[in-house]
Scaffold this motif. Structure first.
Motif, PDB file in Angstrom:
ATOM      1  N   ASN A 111      46.395  41.000  26.025  1.00  0.00           N
ATOM      2  CA  ASN A 111      46.726  39.977  27.014  1.00  0.00           C
ATOM      3  C   ASN A 111      46.138  38.604  26.690  1.00  0.00           C
ATOM      4  O   ASN A 111      46.210  37.697  27.520  1.00  0.00           O
ATOM      5  CB  ASN A 111      46.247  40.439  28.392  1.00  0.00           C
ATOM      6  CG  ASN A 111      46.908  41.729  28.821  1.00  0.00           C
ATOM      7  OD1 ASN A 111      48.107  41.759  29.072  1.00  0.00           O
ATOM      8  ND2 ASN A 111      46.130  42.812  28.888  1.00  0.00           N
ATOM      9  N   LYS A 112      45.544  38.475  25.501  1.00  0.00           N
ATOM     10  CA  LYS A 112      44.962  37.207  25.044  1.00  0.00           C
ATOM     11  C   LYS A 112      44.072  36.578  26.119  1.00  0.00           C
ATOM     12  O   LYS A 112      44.267  35.441  26.550  1.00  0.00           O
ATOM     13  CB  LYS A 112      46.069  36.225  24.634  1.00  0.00           C
ATOM     14  CG  LYS A 112      46.892  36.689  23.443  1.00  0.00           C
ATOM     15  CD  LYS A 112      47.892  35.634  23.018  1.00  0.00           C
ATOM     16  CE  LYS A 112      48.684  36.079  21.786  1.00  0.00           C
ATOM     17  NZ  LYS A 112      47.813  36.302  20.610  1.00  0.00           N
ATOM     18  N   ALA A 113      43.087  37.367  26.542  1.00  0.00           N
ATOM     19  CA  ALA A 113      42.227  36.911  27.634  1.00  0.00           C
ATOM     20  C   ALA A 113      40.764  37.234  27.363  1.00  0.00           C
ATOM     21  O   ALA A 113      40.436  38.316  26.870  1.00  0.00           O
ATOM     22  CB  ALA A 113      42.660  37.582  28.945  1.00  0.00           C
ATOM     23  N   ILE A 114      39.900  36.266  27.674  1.00  0.00           N
ATOM     24  CA  ILE A 114      38.455  36.498  27.693  1.00  0.00           C
ATOM     25  C   ILE A 114      38.115  36.958  29.102  1.00  0.00           C
ATOM     26  O   ILE A 114      38.339  36.240  30.081  1.00  0.00           O
ATOM     27  CB  ILE A 114      37.682  35.217  27.338  1.00  0.00           C
ATOM     28  CG1 ILE A 114      38.021  34.770  25.908  1.00  0.00           C
ATOM     29  CG2 ILE A 114      36.176  35.437  27.485  1.00  0.00           C
ATOM     30  CD1 ILE A 114      37.434  33.420  25.535  1.00  0.00           C
ATOM     31  N   ILE A 115      37.588  38.175  29.217  1.00  0.00           N
ATOM     32  CA  ILE A 115      37.364  38.786  30.531  1.00  0.00           C
ATOM     33  C   ILE A 115      35.865  38.861  30.826  1.00  0.00           C
ATOM     34  O   ILE A 115      35.107  39.447  30.056  1.00  0.00           O
ATOM     35  CB  ILE A 115      37.963  40.201  30.588  1.00  0.00           C
ATOM     36  CG1 ILE A 115      39.467  40.144  30.303  1.00  0.00           C
ATOM     37  CG2 ILE A 115      37.698  40.848  31.939  1.00  0.00           C
ATOM     38  CD1 ILE A 115      40.120  41.512  30.225  1.00  0.00           C
ATOM     39  N   PRO A 116      35.422  38.268  31.935  1.00  0.00           N
ATOM     40  CA  PRO A 116      34.007  38.406  32.342  1.00  0.00           C
ATOM     41  C   PRO A 116      33.803  39.674  33.157  1.00  0.00           C
ATOM     42  O   PRO A 116      34.569  39.975  34.081  1.00  0.00           O
ATOM     43  CB  PRO A 116      33.771  37.156  33.190  1.00  0.00           C
ATOM     44  CG  PRO A 116      35.121  36.794  33.728  1.00  0.00           C
ATOM     45  CD  PRO A 116      36.155  37.318  32.774  1.00  0.00           C
TER      46      PRO A 116
END
Length: 547
Positions: free
Chosen positions: A327-332
């Motif tokens: 999903n091309k996401a940086i997830i915290p």
């Protein structure tokens, strides 16, 4: 039965203590001849390394010094046991930990007793330093560069006094910093030396520290290997505590292949080869990590595939950052668990607290940019917040951008502010997306980048200077790490060497930068696979202390 006996002994002491005062009329003098009993004196040695001698020389203020002050019996009582019957306590402890007991001075004539609390601390010889995991002679080797830190006790005017600056190397090879002198001892293949009949295994992957129950007495070393022989070791003596595989013995976890352990103090995380992440909550009262099962699997949804765990100072930021390649996401993911079970391991919603500048790459949708490296930069005032430095790739170029992040774990929000649009990173053909990046995290302006045998440095506040060579080691660099205070970095080489270098500002000017900053070199370590700093306590780990 032994515990009951100890408790009975303590009760007898208390009853006897009270009885003595009720029986005052039977003696010529009814008050103890001791006005004050103090266990502290300048001669005391109450903090030692295992194998050294604890020395307690109590000071006594007498009511009538002319009276025979030797007519006393002394008892040092710890956990119900009398360990010494002399006035001065001189012992060689056989275990690591902090110990508190009582010194009882009993006057022989009156049986009156005076009591004072006494304590001493026994540290492991392997309390602080660098853990180095490697493959040596076809087996897993665990070495340690052991750090010794002593107070510089000379004052101006004393013979031999030198006005050292932080980072100075003394004639004896010690390094001065913050009023202390540090030195290092090579513990090459230390585990094998300590436990020759209990090998770790082979094909090492990673090593890390784990803290249990907020206690320095329950620190653990986690060793992960490809062949499934994963061990939790006692951090004080490196003995095997238990096989890590025991925690993954049923259901979907049976096929789990761990590659990385992450400690967040109030919660632990284990990253699998396939990108799956298990976690467990650690309570303040926990004294055995096996009490906390790895029962929870993080679910990222929407076919999420985690391919990167970023280099954040987890305690300061209050979250770890992962990259979902699908999903091309940086997830915290919040790592805070003090308040409730639901607070830890919660995927946070990203919000933006101000107008988003043109071109700013959103964490939740990086689009045509691919994250190469993300680090958090903390200061002494940061808590659940940090500056984020992001290195991104687009096409054949690298870009950097910064922002500020705050974790509101009550509402489950990761708030972004102080956003700066990406600018081209000055790689200048020296480095690329596959190079090794390490941003100093504690109030430091420097980032190090390793490519081949060369270590470069970059000053974030002066980007126009670009990448500058710090040192060419003559062998390929395999990892770069730091101690929590960011005043020293460790560089591992393909030839089995490990180099310690200082990062004080003055080491970045003049000629021969890396040479003048070299503190220590360890050789003969084998093929190094991972290096981690071993702090003396969870407080040092969390807040970035140098010990």
């Amino acid at each position: 039965m032994k515990k009951i006996t100890k408790y009975m002994l303590l009760c007898l002491i208390v009853f006897a203590f009270g009885a003595c005062y009720e029986d005052k009329g039977h003696y010529d003098h009814i008050y103890s001849n001791i006005e004050k009993l103090n266990y502290y004196s300048k001669q005391n040695v109450s903090t030692v390394t295992l194998g050294d001698t604890v020395k307690i020389f109590p000071t006594i203020t007498w009511v009538n010094p002319e009276v025979d002050t030797l007519a006393y019996d002394y008892f040092y009582v710890f956990s119900g046991d009398t360990i010494c019957r002399e006035r001065n306590l001189i012992i060689v402890p056989d275990e690591v930990g902090s110990f508190t007991g009582y010194l009882i001075a009993q006057e022989r004539a009156t049986k009156l007793m005076t009591m004072v609390s006494v304590s001493y601390t026994v540290n492991s010889r392997f309390k602080t330093g660098w853990l180095i995991l490697s493959e040596k002679e076809g087996r897993t080797a665990l070495s340690m560069l052991i750090q010794t830190r002593n107070y510089y006790n000379l004052d101006e005017g004393d013979e031999g006094y030198v006005d050292y600056e932080d980072g100075d190397i003394t004639e004896s090879g010690e390094v001065y910093g913050g009023g202390y002198l540090c030195s290092w001892e090579d513990g090459i293949d230390l585990y094998q030396e300590l436990h020759p009949d209990s090998p770790l295994g082979s094909k090492p992957v990673s090593v890390d520290m784990g803290w249990v129950g907020y206690s320095n007495n329950y620190a653990e070393i986690v060793v992960i290997q490809e062949n499934g022989d994963n061990w939790v070791l006692n951090a004080n003596d490196f003995s095997k505590y238990y096989a890590f595989n025991e925690d993954f013995g049923s259901g979907v976890a049976r096929a789990f292949e761990p590659v990385q352990f992450i400690d967040a103090l109030t919660s632990h995380y284990m990253v699998g080869k396939d990108g799956s992440i298990y976690w467990r909550k650690i309570n303040a009262s926990t004294m055995d990590s096996r009490q906390c099962r790895w029962e929870n699997l993080l679910y990222f949804g929407n076919n999420g595939k985690i391919t990167k765990i970023f280099d954040t100072w987890i305690y300061k930021l209050g979250a770890m950052l992962v990259y979902d390649e699908t999903n091309k996401a940086i997830i915290p993911v919040t790592t805070v668990a003090q308040t409730s079970e639901s607070a830890a391991a919660r995927l946070l919603d990203i919000t933006y607290g101000e107008t988003i500048p043109d071109g700013f790459v959103l964490l939740g949708n990086t689009g045509e940019y691919t994250p190469v490296y993300v680090a958090s930069i903390g200061s002494s005032s940061d808590y659940n917040s940090s500056t984020l430095f992001m290195l991104l790739k687009k096409g054949d170029k690298l870009y950097s951008q910064q922002c500020y992040a705050y974790v509101d774990y009550y509402s489950g929000v990761f708030k972004i502010s102080k956003m700066q649009a990406p600018v081209e990173f000055p790689a200048d053909g020296k480095v690329n997306e596959n190079s090794i990046y390490m941003k100093c995290k504690y109030d430091s302006d420097y980032m190090f980048v390793a490519e081949g045998s060369r270590l470069y440095f970059y000053e974030m506040s002066i980007p126009e200077r670009g990448l500058r060579l710090f040192k060419d080691f003559g062998s390929r660099i395999t990892s770069v790490t730091e101690n929590p205070a960011s005043w020293m970095i460790g560089v591992a080489l393909e030839n089995g060497e490990f180099h310690l270098l200082g990062t004080y500002d003055r080491f970045f000017t003049g000629e021969g930068l890396g040479e003048q900053a070299t503190y220590h070199v360890t050789k003969g370590l084998g093929k190094i696979t991972d290096v981690v700093w071993k702090p003396s306590s969870y407080v040092g780990w969390a807040f970035g202390y140098i010990y």
